[in-house]
Design a protein around this motif. Structure first.
Motif, PDB file in Angstrom:
ATOM      1  N   LEU A 195      34.640 -25.796 -24.715  1.00 49.38           N
ATOM      2  CA  LEU A 195      34.429 -27.184 -25.158  1.00 49.38           C
ATOM      3  C   LEU A 195      34.016 -28.128 -24.037  1.00 49.38           C
ATOM      4  O   LEU A 195      33.449 -29.194 -24.297  1.00 49.38           O
ATOM      5  N   PHE A 196      34.357 -27.776 -22.804  1.00 48.37           N
ATOM      6  CA  PHE A 196      34.110 -28.655 -21.652  1.00 48.37           C
ATOM      7  C   PHE A 196      33.406 -27.885 -20.543  1.00 48.37           C
ATOM      8  O   PHE A 196      33.625 -26.680 -20.373  1.00 48.37           O
ATOM      9  N   SER A 197      32.636 -28.628 -19.739  1.00 50.69           N
ATOM     10  CA  SER A 197      31.991 -27.975 -18.595  1.00 50.69           C
ATOM     11  C   SER A 197      32.209 -28.735 -17.287  1.00 50.69           C
ATOM     12  O   SER A 197      31.859 -28.235 -16.228  1.00 50.69           O
ATOM     13  N   TYR A 198      32.785 -29.949 -17.365  1.00 54.83           N
ATOM     14  CA  TYR A 198      33.118 -30.730 -16.162  1.00 54.83           C
ATOM     15  C   TYR A 198      34.615 -31.011 -16.187  1.00 54.83           C
ATOM     16  O   TYR A 198      35.148 -31.427 -17.224  1.00 54.83           O
ATOM     17  N   ILE A 217      42.412 -16.023 -16.034  1.00 53.93           N
ATOM     18  CA  ILE A 217      42.003 -16.532 -17.351  1.00 53.93           C
ATOM     19  C   ILE A 217      40.478 -16.502 -17.498  1.00 53.93           C
ATOM     20  O   ILE A 217      39.953 -16.184 -18.557  1.00 53.93           O
ATOM     21  N   LEU A 218      39.801 -16.837 -16.396  1.00 44.42           N
ATOM     22  CA  LEU A 218      38.340 -16.962 -16.479  1.00 44.42           C
ATOM     23  C   LEU A 218      37.595 -15.637 -16.315  1.00 44.42           C
ATOM     24  O   LEU A 218      36.360 -15.605 -16.380  1.00 44.42           O
ATOM     25  N   GLU A 219      38.345 -14.558 -16.104  1.00 43.52           N
ATOM     26  CA  GLU A 219      37.684 -13.268 -15.920  1.00 43.52           C
ATOM     27  C   GLU A 219      36.786 -12.985 -17.127  1.00 43.52           C
ATOM     28  O   GLU A 219      37.217 -13.058 -18.276  1.00 43.52           O
ATOM     29  N   GLY A 220      35.564 -12.695 -16.867  1.00 42.62           N
ATOM     30  CA  GLY A 220      34.633 -12.395 -17.946  1.00 42.62           C
ATOM     31  C   GLY A 220      33.986 -13.624 -18.576  1.00 42.62           C
ATOM     32  O   GLY A 220      33.094 -13.507 -19.410  1.00 42.62           O
ATOM     33  N   ASN A 221      34.430 -14.813 -18.162  1.00 45.95           N
ATOM     34  CA  ASN A 221      33.805 -16.024 -18.715  1.00 45.95           C
ATOM     35  C   ASN A 221      32.340 -16.111 -18.298  1.00 45.95           C
ATOM     36  O   ASN A 221      32.006 -15.941 -17.137  1.00 45.95           O
ATOM     37  N   GLU A 222      31.491 -16.379 -19.268  1.00 48.46           N
ATOM     38  CA  GLU A 222      30.071 -16.504 -18.939  1.00 48.46           C
ATOM     39  C   GLU A 222      29.548 -17.915 -19.150  1.00 48.46           C
ATOM     40  O   GLU A 222      28.378 -18.196 -18.937  1.00 48.46           O
ATOM     41  N   LEU A 223      30.421 -18.803 -19.599  1.00 49.00           N
ATOM     42  CA  LEU A 223      29.994 -20.188 -19.809  1.00 49.00           C
ATOM     43  C   LEU A 223      29.989 -20.908 -18.462  1.00 49.00           C
ATOM     44  O   LEU A 223      30.972 -20.852 -17.728  1.00 49.00           O
TER      45      LEU A 223
END
Ligand code: FER
Length: 290
Positions: A195-198, A217-223
């Protein structure tokens, strides 16, 4: 020097250790407005009953329904509520900083929302259970963002059939002070990276996820995470240790953060107070939506 020097629209803002007077001086020529809203949410901490929640909304000067605006969700600390950032009148410092950054051409104007970060029937600044701060992600996703996007002119086509919240993550930022910094880390990055990028964390509170936890938590996140800004006073006995553990070494443990590219850790002499938090706001306002 001409006596009009200060009126010249020269963008001079930069990430700094103090806010230049030019950006904290009340100017009424091109001032935004603040409105109080209420919206329906639920007691996510308790029994799920319907709750009416309050928030303040800053709309930039010249707010125009035919244009689209980015939105910053700005969170308060453990002893505060939707009014703690003081977004309640013409002398609001958040409003004045926003008005001036826009007036001088330093930023593209955006909307600022200061919600109440306790997702519970009892969400009073005093006497409510602080554990409800940890449930705010559900309120944000299910109730607050949909309300804001239905009532204001935001990126994303709220009225279209295929509207998806994640489609406009480039146009949403989350930041907060202390418990609100914790919420930005644990909820914004931890639960709502779709939902957020900043993100901005000012003196993030003791229960903030550590850098290692965020990396996990962010492992594998591609956003793409467009930016994660942090500030903390070196004399802040409440948050310096936790904010440091949450962020200072994040680029070392997670390759999704690169110092100077999409990550900044700023520390300077200061305590657990609004000198640091308004400075954090001023700096983050320049970073968001760039
Ligand atoms: C704590 C100390 C301070 C804590 C939270 C805070 C949840 C928050 C401070 C603030 O928001 O200003 O142990 O634990």
């Amino acid at each position: 020097m001409s006596e009009n020097t200060i009126e010249e629209r020269v963008p001079t803002a930069e990430i700094s250790d103090s806010i230049p007077v030019k950006y904290t001086s009340l100017q009424l020529k091109e001032a935004g407005t603040i409105e109080k809203i209420t919206y329906t949410s639920y007691d996510y901490f308790g029994d799920g009953a319907e709750v009416t929640k309050e928030a303040n909304v800053y709309l930039p000067y010249g707010y125009d329904e035919s244009k689209k605006y980015d939105v910053l969700y700005l969170m308060h600390g453990i002893g505060g509520d939707e009014n703690e950032w003081g977004m309640t009148g013409i002398n609001s410092r958040v409003k004045i900083i926003m008005d001036n950054l826009a007036y001088f051409g330093d930023i593209r104007p955006f909307i600022v929302v200061t919600p109440n970060g306790r997702s519970a029937a009892n969400h009073a600044a005093n006497g409510s259970d602080y554990h409800s701060f940890y449930c705010f992600g559900q309120e944000l996703r299910n109730d607050l963002i949909p309300y804001i996007e239905a009532h204001y002119s935001i990126y994303g086509e709220k009225d279209s059939e295929d509207y998806e919240l994640s489609g406009s993550r480039d146009h949403r930022a989350m930041a907060g002070l202390s418990m609100g910094g914790m919420q930005t880390i644990n909820i914004g990055i931890g639960e709502c990276v779709d939902l957020f990028s900043y993100f901005g964390a000012f003196s993030a509170a003791p229960t903030s996820n550590t850098a290692a936890k965020t990396a996990e938590i962010l492992e594998g996140n591609e956003l793409p995470i467009h930016y994660f800004y942090n500030i903390c006073g070196t004399e802040d006995g409440i948050a310096y240790a936790s904010a440091s553990a949450a962020a200072k070494k994040l680029p070392e443990v997670c390759d999704q953060f690169a110092e100077g590219e999409n990550f900044l850790w700023q520390e300077l002499p200061g305590g657990h107070d609004f000198n640091i938090w308004y400075l954090g706001f001023y700096n983050f306002a320049q970073i968001a939506f760039r």
